[in-house]
Design an enzyme around this catalytic site. Structure first.
Site, PDB file in Angstrom:
ATOM      1  N   HIS A 204       0.828  -1.186   0.000  1.00  0.00           N
ATOM      2  CA  HIS A 204       0.000   0.000   0.000  1.00  0.00           C
ATOM      3  C   HIS A 204       0.882   1.264   0.000  1.00  0.00           C
ATOM      4  O   HIS A 204       0.679   2.198  -0.768  1.00  0.00           O
ATOM      5  CB  HIS A 204      -0.824  -0.096   1.283  1.00  0.00           C
ATOM      6  CG  HIS A 204      -1.820   0.971   1.464  1.00  0.00           C
ATOM      7  ND1 HIS A 204      -2.884   1.106   0.622  1.00  0.00           N
ATOM      8  CD2 HIS A 204      -1.902   1.959   2.377  1.00  0.00           C
ATOM      9  CE1 HIS A 204      -3.599   2.139   1.031  1.00  0.00           C
ATOM     10  NE2 HIS A 204      -3.017   2.668   2.084  1.00  0.00           N
ATOM     11  N   GLU A 439       0.395 -11.717 -19.579  1.00  0.00           N
ATOM     12  CA  GLU A 439       0.341 -11.667 -18.115  1.00  0.00           C
ATOM     13  C   GLU A 439       0.759 -12.990 -17.479  1.00  0.00           C
ATOM     14  O   GLU A 439       0.765 -13.117 -16.258  1.00  0.00           O
ATOM     15  CB  GLU A 439      -1.082 -11.325 -17.654  1.00  0.00           C
ATOM     16  CG  GLU A 439      -1.557  -9.988 -18.183  1.00  0.00           C
ATOM     17  CD  GLU A 439      -2.875  -9.561 -17.586  1.00  0.00           C
ATOM     18  OE1 GLU A 439      -2.863  -8.775 -16.635  1.00  0.00           O
ATOM     19  OE2 GLU A 439      -3.924 -10.023 -18.071  1.00  0.00           O
ATOM     20  N   ASN A 463       2.124  -6.685 -13.448  1.00  0.00           N
ATOM     21  CA  ASN A 463       1.619  -7.022 -12.105  1.00  0.00           C
ATOM     22  C   ASN A 463       1.269  -8.506 -12.056  1.00  0.00           C
ATOM     23  O   ASN A 463       1.697  -9.248 -11.165  1.00  0.00           O
ATOM     24  CB  ASN A 463       0.362  -6.205 -11.759  1.00  0.00           C
ATOM     25  CG  ASN A 463       0.586  -4.717 -11.936  1.00  0.00           C
ATOM     26  OD1 ASN A 463       1.710  -4.257 -11.894  1.00  0.00           O
ATOM     27  ND2 ASN A 463      -0.481  -3.977 -12.155  1.00  0.00           N
ATOM     28  N   ASP A 464       0.471  -8.936 -13.034  1.00  0.00           N
ATOM     29  CA  ASP A 464       0.113 -10.353 -13.059  1.00  0.00           C
ATOM     30  C   ASP A 464       1.290 -11.221 -13.498  1.00  0.00           C
ATOM     31  O   ASP A 464       1.491 -12.304 -12.951  1.00  0.00           O
ATOM     32  CB  ASP A 464      -1.109 -10.577 -13.970  1.00  0.00           C
ATOM     33  CG  ASP A 464      -2.392 -10.275 -13.220  1.00  0.00           C
ATOM     34  OD1 ASP A 464      -2.510 -10.711 -12.052  1.00  0.00           O
ATOM     35  OD2 ASP A 464      -3.257  -9.571 -13.760  1.00  0.00           O
ATOM     36  N   CYS A 511       2.162  -2.255 -19.454  1.00  0.00           N
ATOM     37  CA  CYS A 511       1.147  -1.421 -18.803  1.00  0.00           C
ATOM     38  C   CYS A 511       0.980  -1.764 -17.330  1.00  0.00           C
ATOM     39  O   CYS A 511       0.025  -1.343 -16.701  1.00  0.00           O
ATOM     40  CB  CYS A 511      -0.191  -1.519 -19.532  1.00  0.00           C
ATOM     41  SG  CYS A 511      -0.886  -3.175 -19.509  1.00  0.00           S
TER      42      CYS A 511
HETATM   43  C1  PEP Z   1      -1.177  -6.157 -14.873  1.00  0.00           C
HETATM   44  O1  PEP Z   1      -1.527  -7.273 -14.506  1.00  0.00           O
HETATM   45  O2  PEP Z   1       0.004  -5.762 -14.881  1.00  0.00           O
HETATM   46  C2  PEP Z   1      -2.179  -5.183 -15.352  1.00  0.00           C
HETATM   47  C3  PEP Z   1      -1.811  -4.056 -15.916  1.00  0.00           C
HETATM   48  O3  PEP Z   1      -3.484  -5.469 -15.138  1.00  0.00           O
HETATM   49  P1  PEP Z   1      -4.189  -5.387 -13.693  1.00  0.00           P
HETATM   50  O4  PEP Z   1      -3.226  -4.754 -12.738  1.00  0.00           O
HETATM   51  O5  PEP Z   1      -5.424  -4.588 -13.890  1.00  0.00           O
HETATM   52  O6  PEP Z   1      -4.448  -6.829 -13.405  1.00  0.00           O
HETATM   53 MG    MG Z   2      -3.510  -7.959 -14.937  1.00  0.00          MG
END
Ligand code: PEP
Ligand code: MG
Length: 577
Positions: A204, A439, A463-464, A511
């Protein structure tokens, strides 16, 4: 915690002798280097002992209820000072502190002989257990409960309420980690940097620091030993905190920041020092995010998280309602600006009530993203079809260059299925405006096969990709340090997708949060990425840092980083010039 000998001029920093120079290591957020005096958050009080109350039950009860009322009043006062959404968040917390059920439970414990502090502690512990077992959303409220409990126990035991220090001069905030009530109240003009002992790159605190543009070092073990007013030099790029730095170190930092300030004044499209274009795009969740994206000079949108518009909808949004919502956003961007719309990323951390998925033991590995519309014999497919039709209709009458992509794709047949559906809804597959997100490691490693088909582009969701590479649920705070896109395994997968882009001549973007880390952004470019989409607040710094490196520098940084052994080592070796 490494300790290094200091130079002779530590006294010049207004601090103790050189021998006291101490360095702490953590995970950096941002690239700035700042120096300032430490101010610590007051710590949560220790668990009150379970000893018999010495006062009468009535006195303890009054003390407990007064403590809860004081916490509610304090939260409201701070909410009123902050205004906006913060006031709403803190009002909700204040209401929790005044909940009649809470008062009843505390009173019952006091009547049974507990002290006020112990009764408050035990009652909140009971709620905590109950909430933690009730699914992700309620588990997320546990931090709020812990915060209220700590504040009320502090009042009941006569110590300072935990939370932000009250300062009028700029300071470096040092904390174990930050409570939601504190983060909402951070004053950007006073907080030079954030340093926490706990937390990882996706905590966070790290996300907040990123979005507020405050340099931070998180997960720096040992920093809680720093006394208030100790001068520290926080180097977010290196992920270090130096207590009692030498005057040479301070001077070098001032020179670096002057150069950085000049660089952040840059405007215009993203490019490296040798003019390799790198499109800088914004991540948005709705029309409310557009003004900030435009103000930051975003060259378009690299990720429009459409599911954010419909998280509370019980029914699938109608075609006209979607056309209106999408058009409002597309219209804000001029001719040629790319707007990449992600189709509904339903499931896992973003359940959509109108896309039923059934019970799953492990939603992160379950039916989510594109899978939600292909599984169960396609019972949800019509929802995706309507969305694609709406995107097509909304894109028709605007100058922006609208692209569309599907989340959570693993392999070529899924991508082809999506291209078929998109084409049947009128979208421009032929000219490469329909793509996929990378991802999963499977998608990264088979990106060549995916892009060899009709898929027009790939956008890497780091992120994923990080959670699936590290086998660590991104929602679990306890595994926060695993969620680091600097990990060489993640970098190698990004490199595989970058190579596939180069081989097929199709564009590769990023992204996920990784794009917002200026140093990592350079590494991504070195791995073959040519567009970076991020929170608008990160664009200026990414643009500035990118402008200081040539494409060759980026390639070298990437080569060093991808062969490191750990995320920390990758960052360090990339930062070395
Ligand atoms: C990601 O997974 O990096 C992504 C951009 O999608 P989200 O964070 O919405 O899962
Ligand atoms: Mg994602």
């Amino acid at each position: 915690m490494p300790e290094t000998a200091g130079g002779s001029a530590a006294e010049a920093a207004g601090v103790a002798g050189a021998a006291d120079r101490t360095e702490y290591e953590g995970v950096g957020v941002g690239t700035a280097t700042v120096a300032g005096p430490v101010a610590r958050t007051a710590q949560a009080p220790p668990e009150p002992p379970d000893v018999p109350a010495t006062a009468t039950a009535d006195e303890e009860r009054r003390k407990a209820l007064a403590a809860l009322a004081a916490v509610a009043a304090d939260l409201r006062a701070r909410g009123a000072a902050a205004g906006g959404d913060t006031a709403d968040v803190l009002e909700a917390q204040a209401m929790m502190a005044e909940d009649p059920d809470l008062e009843e439970r505390v009173s019952a414990r006091v009547a049974a002989g507990k002290t006020a502090a112990r009764a408050i502690h035990e009652t909140f512990a009971g709620y905590r257990e109950m909430f933690a077992g009730l699914g992700e959303y309620l588990a997320g409220r546990v931090a709020d409960l812990d915060d209220i409990a700590a504040r009320a126990v502090a009042v009941a035991t006569g110590v300072a309420m935990p939370g932000l220090p009250r300062r009028t001069e700029p300071y470096v905030l040092v904390a174990e980690d930050l409570a939601p009530a504190d983060t909402a109240l951070l004053d950007r003009r006073l907080v030079l940097a954030l340093v926490t002992a706990e937390g990882g790159p996706t905590s966070h605190t790290a996300i907040l620091a990123q979005s507020m543009g405050i340099p931070a070092v998180v997960g720096a073990a040992g920093v809680l030993d720093l006394a208030d007013d100790t001068v520290v030099l926080v180097d977010a790029a290196a992920g270090t905190v130096v207590a009692r730095p030498t005057s040479e170190e301070l001077e070098a930092a001032v020179t670096r920041s002057a150069a950085a300030v000049t660089a952040t004044a840059l405007r215009g499209p993203g490019r490296t020092a040798d003019s390799q274009p790198v499109r800088l795009l914004a991540n948005i969740g709705g029309a409310a995010d557009v003004p900030e994206a435009l103000a930051a000079g975003a060259e378009g949108v690299g990720l429009f998280r459409t599911e954010f518009l419909y998280l509370d909808a019980d029914e699938p949004p109608s075609l006209p309602a979607q056309v209106k919502a999408y058009r409002e956003i597309f219209e804000a961007f001029g001719a040629g600006a790319r707007v990449v719309v992600r189709t509904l990323d339903a499931g896992a951390d973003k359940p959509l009530p109108f896309v039923p998925l059934g019970e799953e033991p492990n939603p992160a590995l379950g039916v989510r993203g594109l899978r939600a519309f292909r599984a169960f014999d396609g019972r949800n497919e019509a929802v995706l079809r309507t969305q694609l039709e709406a995107i097509n209709e909304a894109a028709d009458a605007v100058p922006a260059d609208v692209w569309v992509m599907a989340p959570m794709v693993n392999e070529a047949p899924e991508a082809e299925w999506f291209c078929d559906l998109a084409a049947s809804c009128g979208l421009d597959v032929v000219n490469g405006r329909v793509g996929i997100m990378v991802e999963t490691p499977a998608a990264a490693l088979t990106a060549g096969a995916i892009l060899a088909g009709r898929t027009g582009f790939a956008s890497i969701g780091t992120n994923d990709l990080t959670q699936y590479t590290m086998a660590a649920d991104r929602m679990l705070g306890a595994l926060g340090t695993c969620q680091d896109p600097w990990h060489p395994a993640v970098l190698k997968l990004i490199g595989a997708a970058g190579d596939a882009g180069a081989a097929t001549g199709k564009p590769i973007g990023v992204c996920g949060e990784a794009a917002a880390d200026p140093l990592l952004a350079c590494v991504l470019v070195g791995l073959g990425v040519r567009s970076l989409s991020m929170a608008p607040s990160a664009i200026a710094e990414v643009r500035a840092v990118l402008a200081t490196r040539t494409l060759e520098d980026c390639v070298e940084m990437a080569a060093r980083a991808r062969w490191a052994a750990t995320a920390r080592e990758a960052r360090r070796t990339a930062a070395a010039r």
